[in-house]
Design a protein around this motif. Structure first.
Motif, mmCIF file in Angstrom:
data_model
loop_
_atom_site.group_PDB
_atom_site.id
_atom_site.type_symbol
_atom_site.label_atom_id
_atom_site.label_comp_id
_atom_site.label_asym_id
_atom_site.label_seq_id
_atom_site.Cartn_x
_atom_site.Cartn_y
_atom_site.Cartn_z
ATOM 1 N N GLY A 252 88.134 52.905 -46.556
ATOM 2 C CA GLY A 252 88.272 52.068 -47.748
ATOM 3 C C GLY A 252 87.247 52.386 -48.821
ATOM 4 O O GLY A 252 87.533 52.275 -50.022
ATOM 5 N N PHE A 253 86.044 52.811 -48.398
ATOM 6 C CA PHE A 253 85.000 53.138 -49.375
ATOM 7 C C PHE A 253 85.373 54.351 -50.226
ATOM 8 O O PHE A 253 84.837 54.530 -51.318
ATOM 9 C CB PHE A 253 83.660 53.351 -48.676
ATOM 10 C CG PHE A 253 82.968 52.060 -48.329
ATOM 11 C CD1 PHE A 253 82.479 51.235 -49.325
ATOM 12 C CD2 PHE A 253 82.824 51.652 -47.004
ATOM 13 C CE1 PHE A 253 81.857 50.035 -49.025
ATOM 14 C CE2 PHE A 253 82.205 50.455 -46.690
ATOM 15 C CZ PHE A 253 81.710 49.646 -47.700
ATOM 16 N N PHE A 254 86.304 55.187 -49.726
ATOM 17 C CA PHE A 254 86.799 56.282 -50.547
ATOM 18 C C PHE A 254 87.544 55.740 -51.771
ATOM 19 O O PHE A 254 87.619 56.390 -52.808
ATOM 20 C CB PHE A 254 87.717 57.195 -49.735
ATOM 21 C CG PHE A 254 86.990 58.257 -48.950
ATOM 22 C CD1 PHE A 254 86.347 59.300 -49.589
ATOM 23 C CD2 PHE A 254 86.949 58.210 -47.569
ATOM 24 C CE1 PHE A 254 85.676 60.281 -48.880
ATOM 25 C CE2 PHE A 254 86.279 59.188 -46.834
ATOM 26 C CZ PHE A 254 85.647 60.225 -47.491
ATOM 27 N N GLY A 255 88.140 54.537 -51.643
ATOM 28 C CA GLY A 255 88.814 53.908 -52.773
ATOM 29 C C GLY A 255 87.834 53.586 -53.891
ATOM 30 O O GLY A 255 88.134 53.775 -55.079
ATOM 31 N N ILE A 256 86.643 53.100 -53.526
ATOM 32 C CA ILE A 256 85.596 52.833 -54.515
ATOM 33 C C ILE A 256 85.167 54.140 -55.179
ATOM 34 O O ILE A 256 85.041 54.219 -56.408
ATOM 35 C CB ILE A 256 84.391 52.141 -53.837
ATOM 36 C CG1 ILE A 256 84.788 50.738 -53.354
ATOM 37 C CG2 ILE A 256 83.189 52.065 -54.790
ATOM 38 C CD1 ILE A 256 83.713 50.012 -52.580
ATOM 39 N N PHE A 257 84.968 55.167 -54.362
ATOM 40 C CA PHE A 257 84.552 56.477 -54.864
ATOM 41 C C PHE A 257 85.588 57.036 -55.846
ATOM 42 O O PHE A 257 85.237 57.559 -56.909
ATOM 43 C CB PHE A 257 84.366 57.436 -53.687
ATOM 44 C CG PHE A 257 84.096 58.865 -54.081
ATOM 45 C CD1 PHE A 257 82.831 59.261 -54.478
ATOM 46 C CD2 PHE A 257 85.115 59.811 -54.070
ATOM 47 C CE1 PHE A 257 82.574 60.579 -54.851
ATOM 48 C CE2 PHE A 257 84.871 61.128 -54.437
ATOM 49 C CZ PHE A 257 83.594 61.510 -54.826
ATOM 50 N N GLU A 258 86.862 56.909 -55.513
ATOM 51 C CA GLU A 258 87.945 57.435 -56.360
ATOM 52 C C GLU A 258 87.948 56.809 -57.748
ATOM 53 O O GLU A 258 88.023 57.502 -58.761
ATOM 54 C CB GLU A 258 89.307 57.151 -55.718
ATOM 55 C CG GLU A 258 89.768 58.199 -54.752
ATOM 56 C CD GLU A 258 91.009 57.720 -54.032
ATOM 57 O OE1 GLU A 258 91.851 57.060 -54.665
ATOM 58 O OE2 GLU A 258 91.126 57.997 -52.843
ATOM 59 N N VAL A 259 87.914 55.469 -57.786
ATOM 60 C CA VAL A 259 87.958 54.774 -59.078
ATOM 61 C C VAL A 259 86.726 55.116 -59.905
ATOM 62 O O VAL A 259 86.813 55.308 -61.120
ATOM 63 C CB VAL A 259 88.077 53.246 -58.871
ATOM 64 C CG1 VAL A 259 88.037 52.511 -60.216
ATOM 65 C CG2 VAL A 259 89.367 52.905 -58.132
ATOM 66 N N PHE A 260 85.578 55.217 -59.237
ATOM 67 C CA PHE A 260 84.340 55.573 -59.931
ATOM 68 C C PHE A 260 84.463 56.961 -60.573
ATOM 69 O O PHE A 260 84.171 57.141 -61.761
ATOM 70 C CB PHE A 260 83.159 55.547 -58.954
ATOM 71 C CG PHE A 260 81.848 55.984 -59.566
ATOM 72 C CD1 PHE A 260 81.142 55.127 -60.391
ATOM 73 C CD2 PHE A 260 81.344 57.253 -59.320
ATOM 74 C CE1 PHE A 260 79.938 55.529 -60.979
ATOM 75 C CE2 PHE A 260 80.150 57.661 -59.898
ATOM 76 C CZ PHE A 260 79.445 56.797 -60.725
ATOM 77 N N VAL A 261 84.906 57.949 -59.797
ATOM 78 C CA VAL A 261 85.039 59.319 -60.308
ATOM 79 C C VAL A 261 86.094 59.385 -61.414
ATOM 80 O O VAL A 261 85.867 59.968 -62.479
ATOM 81 C CB VAL A 261 85.395 60.306 -59.170
ATOM 82 C CG1 VAL A 261 85.793 61.667 -59.724
ATOM 83 C CG2 VAL A 261 84.219 60.461 -58.223
#
Length: 466
Positions: A314-323
């Motif tokens: 799920g933390f990849f979801g945070i990373f994606e939106v940030f990038v």
């Protein structure tokens, strides 16, 4: 006939991306943020450590799955696309510089929304009859909610199948042909008379490439995206950073314009964009169009990841939106605003406005490199959405339709390369909004499950009890 379709679509689009969408997208983002105690801010350093750390870990995925890195690259392939180039330009032209501020706000809340979507997708996924992991909004509705909510899963899947041909394919191919035609025409390689023949060739080549990749299944999709996405993102970031550095003296004034324009658009645009709501609407809608937080589509790729820890994925979801939004969309906005290219506020604009920001700084030679960047962005989006469409149609009709769907989806590239798709862009945005409705309802209803999974992930005692 076309005028009637356009007027109907405009009415539906204005409703979906009007007050109801703002309430749903921002409201659900706020609910999830409060219930997880703003996990996207509180655990942001942990999110970066977990995601970036796992990216460089060499690991072979099990059969029917992707590595966590391949899953995030496939999701980023679909999100980091022409919306980052053309979408941001359009938001600034219609909503003023203040639209960028609302894009940031939607991204801040969207980080938690996408984290929740990915976590739920991995938690409620299942294996199909080919032994592949399948998940996404259809499956967390089906496996997480009671039967009287299951119609939402079929509604999402149906909207998904329709949307992928427009949002994910034809409009992206049209962007590729426009970029190549523009670059070749600027260098005098082709004439206007030969454009249609060149476009047909481009369409056929893209159709063949797509068929080779998509018909190769999950493994091949993951192998292509893990190589293409990091290259294209880094390539674009370096080009955009160069513009910002060369115009560094304009940066403070640009940030002032963005903040002032968010609450008083007229003061920045000379009265052309006078509506605070228009600035907010364009910022939020283009932000969602780019990072897909709230649409649920990205979670379909993450459900393929070879992992046993839903929250960690799920933390990849945070990373994606940030990038996607905080980094790449912001850089696009700075390219346009720092280069001080003329902007006709109140009128639609696209990739040409962003490209003019690059050429104003570097010169005309850079148009070739921006064309390459746009082609990579668009092509990666087509691959990512191909997987989404396959999963949606599989949910409705079973795995037997996967290969025929992929074949037809590949052929649509020829249509996108040879036809004028002005209206299709608008219809694509409408169906994007329609997809968000069943997904946001499901994520809201399952917010308690997200909170429980987060508590169990970080609390050993709660994990033991579970």
């Amino acid at each position: 006939m076309l005028e009637t379709i356009e007027s109907i679509n405009n009415v539906v689009n204005n409703f979906i991306w009007g007050v109801p969408a703002m309430i749903c997208i921002i409201g659900v983002g706020l609910v999830l943020s409060f219930r997880t105690r703003f996990l996207q801010i509180r655990k942001f350093p942990y999110a970066m450590k977990v995601t970036i750390g796992r990216m460089f870990r060499k690991k072979q995925a099990a059969d029917g799955a992707m590595t966590p890195f391949q899953a995030v690259c496939t999701a980023l392939a679909a999100t980091v696309g022409t919306g980052n180039i053309a979408g941001v330009a359009g938001a600034i032209a219609i909503g003023g510089p203040g639209a960028v501020f609302w894009m940031w706000i939607s991204a801040l809340l969207g980080m938690c929304t996408k984290f929740s979507e990915v976590t739920l997708a991995v938690h409620f996924r299942e294996k199909n009859d080919k032994g592949e992991f399948v998940g996404g909004p259809m499956y967390y509705i089906k496996n997480g909610l009671k039967k009287h909510w299951h119609w939402l899963a079929y509604l999402f899947a149906a909207f998904g199948v329709i949307t992928v041909f427009g949002t994910g394919n034809a409009t992206q191919v049209n962007t590729i042909t426009t970029a190549i035609d523009s670059a070749l025409f600027n260098y005098g390689i082709i004439s206007k008379d030969s454009v249609s023949n060149i476009n047909l060739v481009i369409g056929i080549v893209l159709a063949v490439l797509l068929a080779l990749i998509l018909l190769g299944g999950i493994k091949r999709i993951g192998q292509v995206t893990e190589k293409l996405v990091p290259f294209m993102a880094l390539f674009y970031v370096v080009l955009a950073l160069g513009v910002v550095i060369l115009n560094i003296n304009h940066v403070p004034a640009v940030f002032k314009e963005i903040v002032e324009g968010a609450f008083s658009p007229a003061s920045v645009t000379g009265g052309v964009v006078g509506s605070f709501f228009m600035s907010m609407k364009k910022g939020v809608s283009r932000g969602i169009f780019s990072n897909e937080a709230g649409l649920g589509t990205g979670s379909i790729a993450h459900a393929c990841a070879d992992t046993r820890k839903p929250v960690k994925q799920g933390f990849f979801g945070i990373f994606e939106v940030f990038v996607d939004t905080i980094v790449i969309c912001t850089l696009t906005a700075l390219v346009i605003l720092c280069s001080e290219v003329p902007i006709t506020y109140g009128q639609a604009a696209g990739a040409e406005l962003t490209i003019s920001g690059f050429t104003a700084t570097y010169g005309n030679w850079v148009s070739l490199f921006t064309a390459v960047a746009m082609c990579c962005f668009a092509f990666s989006t087509i691959i990512g959405w191909g997987l989404y469409g396959a999963r949606c149609i599989e949910f409705l009709f079973g795995t037997k339709v996967n290969k025929p769907f992929m074949f037809v989806y590949s052929l649509v590239a020829i249509v996108g390369a040879t036809l004028d798709l002005g209206l299709l862009w608008s219809i694509a945005e409408t169906f994007n909004g329609l997809m968000a409705i069943p997904n946001l309802i499901a994520v809201f209803l399952l917010s308690g499950v997200v909170v429980k999974l987060v508590r169990e992930h970080f609390d050993p005692e709660a994990r033991e009890e579970a």
